[in-house]
Design an enzyme around this catalytic site. Structure first.
Site, short mmCIF file in Angstrom:
data_model
loop_
_atom_site.label_atom_id
_atom_site.label_comp_id
_atom_site.label_asym_id
_atom_site.label_seq_id
_atom_site.Cartn_x
_atom_site.Cartn_y
_atom_site.Cartn_z
CG HIS A 81 51.61 32.18 47.08
ND1 HIS A 81 52.31 33.14 46.38
CD2 HIS A 81 51.53 31.10 46.26
CE1 HIS A 81 52.64 32.66 45.20
NE2 HIS A 81 52.18 31.42 45.09
CG ASP A 83 55.02 35.32 48.24
OD1 ASP A 83 54.05 34.54 48.33
OD2 ASP A 83 56.19 34.93 48.07
CG ASP A 144 52.88 31.73 41.06
OD1 ASP A 144 52.26 31.32 42.06
OD2 ASP A 144 54.05 31.38 40.79
CD GLU A 178 54.46 29.19 46.82
OE1 GLU A 178 54.45 28.02 46.38
OE2 GLU A 178 54.80 30.16 46.12
CD GLU A 179 56.21 32.53 43.81
OE1 GLU A 179 57.15 31.74 43.60
OE2 GLU A 179 55.16 32.53 43.15
CG ASP A 201 50.41 28.33 43.92
OD1 ASP A 201 50.41 29.26 43.10
OD2 ASP A 201 51.38 28.03 44.62
CG HIS A 383 58.13 32.78 38.80
ND1 HIS A 383 58.93 31.90 39.50
CD2 HIS A 383 56.93 32.77 39.42
CE1 HIS A 383 58.24 31.38 40.50
NE2 HIS A 383 57.02 31.90 40.47
#
EC number: 3.4.11.4
Length: 413
Positions: A81, A83, A144, A178-179, A201, A383
């Protein structure tokens, strides 16, 4: 095998493009800035020689690497992904490169005294003498899942440049959002047309996952009544105090900070309130479906019992399922996990097969008919400001993609 300088430059190019998604925007994609990376990837895939490159109206990028075999093998796919998480800023990412890491503290930001230390994150010690890419302490990094994107593009480029490596038809896809839980919502499985796929991922080198949480959200709305506090006796209903009772009724040991492995949890992640109304937002997680259902029932029962005690229906619970454990869909085709495990062992990577304490696009894709285990992308501390990725882990993940492609060709010859 894989050019270290090139993979580093590619990754840094991707992470310096802000693609933070927005959980509060129902649009698809949820942020316009995701198009910036999507368009760069579309151009790059064409330049390296991929076929059928398509960026659709929903910001999904799909492409094909045609088979170079004279016999038919299953079409496989790789997914990542574009994003980054809205949990921490993804704007103005300024990556730092730490060469030949020696196990010491890393000063991310001298002015603000932000330090990435093995005393706090002992997994750093796994990567002595390797090259780490970190943040500058003010943003997340975006490994990520831009590490996964980097690895897929790099593997496809390598296979194109080395036609002596035999492989079947390979499909790739980069997803938006995705997030914020929408990465697979508009994924066209029929158009992707693969028998199975792998999301790139995961985190630590060696991770290989085909189990994830069953997941739901719970919104608890508690209504109160505001009157002048000087005349409130028998009249005021303070929703915040009722909310406190509700929170206390949820098992206090079954929270993220006290659980691991297969243990599920209740996670209160947002609270807004005043006397008149308080809203609690939880996520509910468990690998076991029956226990997952019991967790959802408990949230409802607490409200029912409290309403009965209060003599009024002041507490309303709204629960929505988010995704389910992909184990149910992957186990019948467990050979797709076995292939990845075999390739890792061939590359002297110790497979770390464990449940995901979260979800990936792969969980939703598996239930849409595309079985999709998850493979490490190499990053750690996602994150947040302490996120980092070893370049050597990205190289190994790229080699795993190449190895799986080659292994499928061998097994079906």
């Amino acid at each position: 095998m894989i050019d270290k300088k090139k993979i580093t430059e590619r990754f840094i190019n991707y992470v310096t493009i802000n693609t933070e998604s927005d959980p509060n925007n129902p649009a698809f994609p949820s942020t316009e800035n995701q198009w910036n990376l999507a368009k760069i990837l579309e151009k790059e895939l064409i330049e390296i020689g991929m076929q059928d490159v398509e960026l659709d109206d929903n910001c999904y990028i799909m492409a094909t690497l045609p088979s170079n075999l004279d016999y038919k093998v299953p079409t496989i796919g790789f997914v990542a992904h574009i994003d980054t998480s809205p949990d921490f800023s993804g704007a103005n990412v300024k990556p730092k490169i730490v060469e030949n890491y020696q196990g010491n503290d890393i000063v991310l930001n001298e002015e603000q005294q932000i330090i990435l230390s093995p005393n706090d994150f002992d997994d750093l010690l796994l990567y002595k003498r390797q090259t780490l890419i970190t943040t500058d302490g003010t943003t997340l990094l975006g490994a990520d899942d831009k590490a996964g994107v980097t690895e897929i593009v790099s593997a496809m480029e390598y296979l194109i440049q080395h036609p002596e490596i035999k492989h079947g038809k390979i499909r790739i896809c980069f997803t938006p959002d995705e997030e914020v839980g929408k990465g697979a919502h508009l994924f066209n499985v029929e158009k992707f047309d693969a028998e199975w796929a792998y999301t790139m991922d995961g985190s630590q080198i060696g991770e290989l996952e085909y189990e994830n949480f069953n997941a739901a959200s719970a919104k608890i709305t508690i209504n109160g009544k505001i009157v002048h506090p000087g005349y409130a006796k028998g009249k005021m209903i303070n929703s915040m105090l009722i909310a406190n009772e509700y929170i206390s009724a949820v098992p206090s040991d079954e929270v993220p900070e006290k659980t691991e492995g297969y243990e599920g949890f209740f996670h209160l992640h947002d609270l807004k309130g005043d006397v008149e109304q308080t809203v609690l937002e939880y996520i509910i997680r468990d690998h076991d479906f029956d226990v997952f259902e019991k967790r959802k029932y408990l949230m409802q029962k607490i409200a029912f019992d409290m309403n009965k005690q209060l003599g009024k229906e002041l507490i309303h619970v709204e629960i929505k399922n988010q995704y389910f454990n992909m184990k149910e869909k992957v186990l019948p085709v467990k050979h797709i996990v076995d292939i990845a495990e075999e390739v890792m062992k061939d590359l002297d990577i110790k497979p770390l097969i464990k449940p995901i304490r979260g979800g990936t696009d792969g969980s939703q894709l598996s239930f849409k008919g595309l079985p999709c285990p998850n493979i490490f992308a190499g990053g750690h501390n996602f994150h947040g400001r302490f996120e980092y990725v070893p370049v050597e882990s990205m190289i190994k993940a790229t080699e795993v993609i190449i190895g799986i492609s080659e292994k499928v060709a061998e097994k079906y010859s």
